[in-house]
Design an enzyme around this catalytic site. Structure first.
Site, short mmCIF file in Angstrom:
data_model
loop_
_atom_site.label_atom_id
_atom_site.label_comp_id
_atom_site.label_asym_id
_atom_site.label_seq_id
_atom_site.Cartn_x
_atom_site.Cartn_y
_atom_site.Cartn_z
N ASN A 297 60.70 44.08 17.61
CA ASN A 297 59.37 43.80 17.06
C ASN A 297 58.96 45.06 16.30
OD1 ASN A 297 56.70 43.26 16.50
ND2 ASN A 297 55.99 43.51 18.61
N TRP A 298 59.09 44.98 14.99
CA TRP A 298 58.85 46.19 14.19
C TRP A 298 57.38 46.52 14.03
CZ3 TRP A 298 62.82 46.01 9.51
CH2 TRP A 298 64.10 46.23 10.01
N LYS A 299 56.51 45.56 14.36
CA LYS A 299 55.06 45.79 14.22
C LYS A 299 54.74 46.16 12.77
CE LYS A 299 54.98 46.92 19.06
NZ LYS A 299 54.30 47.53 20.18
N HIS B 261 51.18 38.35 20.87
CA HIS B 261 51.42 39.73 21.29
C HIS B 261 50.11 40.36 21.75
CE1 HIS B 261 52.42 43.98 21.12
NE2 HIS B 261 53.68 43.61 21.23
N GLY C 80 59.89 47.23 20.90
CA GLY C 80 59.07 47.79 19.82
C GLY C 80 59.71 49.04 19.26
N GLY C 81 59.23 50.19 19.73
CA GLY C 81 59.65 51.48 19.20
C GLY C 81 61.15 51.65 19.04
N GLU D 290 48.83 43.09 21.19
CA GLU D 290 48.06 43.75 20.11
C GLU D 290 47.27 42.73 19.32
OE1 GLU D 290 51.43 45.80 18.46
OE2 GLU D 290 51.54 47.01 20.29
N GLY E 81 54.33 50.62 24.21
CA GLY E 81 54.15 51.78 23.34
C GLY E 81 53.67 53.02 24.08
N GLU F 85 55.24 41.13 28.86
CA GLU F 85 54.99 42.49 28.39
C GLU F 85 53.72 43.04 29.04
OE1 GLU F 85 57.09 43.22 24.37
OE2 GLU F 85 55.06 42.57 23.98
N SER G 167 58.21 49.45 26.35
CA SER G 167 58.96 50.71 26.47
C SER G 167 60.39 50.52 26.97
CB SER G 167 58.19 51.72 27.33
OG SER G 167 56.93 52.01 26.75
P1 PGA Z 1 57.42 49.06 22.85
O1 PGA Z 1 56.76 47.69 22.32
O2 PGA Z 1 58.86 48.76 23.09
O3 PGA Z 1 57.20 50.05 21.72
O4 PGA Z 1 56.69 49.41 24.10
C1 PGA Z 1 57.12 46.48 22.88
C2 PGA Z 1 56.36 45.39 22.20
O5 PGA Z 1 55.18 45.61 21.88
O6 PGA Z 1 56.88 44.28 21.97
#
Ligand code: PGA
Length: 255
Positions: free
Chosen positions: A13-15, A98, A237-238, A100, A176, A170, A216
């Site tokens: 998930n590149w956001k 998500h 994500g990251g 966010e 994050g 999640e 994470s």
């Molecule tokens: P993260 O993000 O791996 O950077 O914690 C996961 C996500 O939001 O899907």
């Protein structure tokens, strides 16, 4: 319980990261590293990156996903993207709900459900996110909340459509932050999700649904998390912004 009954899926998930040119370059870098993977490999990218990403991923085992979809087919919804626009562009998956989006863009369990139905009706695979905040966990509501969010998201989803649903557990406090859930916490959360699916569709069908962990997950902890019986993959994500790290996670899913 039998993990063999459900496909392992590692999804990035590149956001809000990477321009179209950067997206194409990163996918070129990833392609040889994830070739022949023993799991499905998906990259969910910003909408503007989709054409470049689909082009770059052509002929590889990487499938492209979007990060959101609107629930209406068309109309006066400035800034939104409809499901058939995504499918026509070559998108196969879409992240829905998500944390966010829930936190910053007023996404609710009801709109998550509507978006899920719109995605499934258009033939997309939905990666539906659920997860508790730290406060909810500390109050002891994790199980109640995960089951509620899962059931709300799946309302009116048919058994046939469920084959195209992935749920990503999640925990909000792990996204994050560098704070990963322990493997046992991830397994337990994913287990609550699966139990909710079993309450709706029966135990046998629940065993066939891919439930990812996200928050994470990285090259160092993926193998332990993915070794758990209820953890069928990851939403990353990251670490999905680095070809080397992402490919280590992909390989861990095949073990
Ligand atoms: P993260 O993000 O791996 O950077 O914690 C996961 C996500 O939001 O899907």
């Amino acid at each position: 319980m039998n993990k063999a009954k459900r496909p392992a899926v590692i999804a990035g998930n590149w956001k809000m990261n990477k321009t179209p040119a950067e997206a194409a370059a990163l996918i070129e870098e990833m392609k040889p590293l994830v070739a022949g993977a023993d799991c499905k490999v998906v990259l969910c990218v910003p909408a503007i990156d989709i054409p470049a990403a689909v082009e770059a991923a052509k002929g590889s085992n990487i499938e492209i996903g979007a990060e959101n979809v609107h629930f209406k087919a068309s109309g006066a919804y400035t800034g939104e993207i409809a499901a058939n626009m995504l499918t026509e562009a070559g998108v196969k998956y879409v992240v829905i709900g998500h944390s966010e989006r829930r936190q910053y863009f007023a996404e609710t369990d009801q709109t998550v459900n509507l978006r899920t139905l719109a995605a499934l009706n258009a033939g997309l695979n939905a990666i539906v996110c659920v997860g508790e905040t730290l406060e909810q966990r500390e109050l002891g509501y994790t199980e109640t909340l995960l089951k509620f969010q899962t059931k709300m998201a799946l309302t009116n989803v048919t058994e046939e459509q469920l084959k195209h649903v992935i749920i990503a557990y999640e925990p909000v406090w792990a996204i994050g932050t560098g704070v990963t859930a322990t493997a046992d916490q991830a397994d337990e959360g994913n287990g609550y999700v699966r139990a909710a699916i079993a309450e709706m569709y029966g135990k046998e069908i629940a065993e066939t649904v891919t439930v990812q962990y996200g928050g994470s997950m990285n090259a160092g902890n993926a193998e332990e998390l993915l070794s758990k019986v209820n953890v069928d993959g990851g939403l990353i994500g990251g670490a999905s912004l680095k070809a080397g790290d992402f490919s280590v996670i992909v390989k861990a899913a095949g073990k």
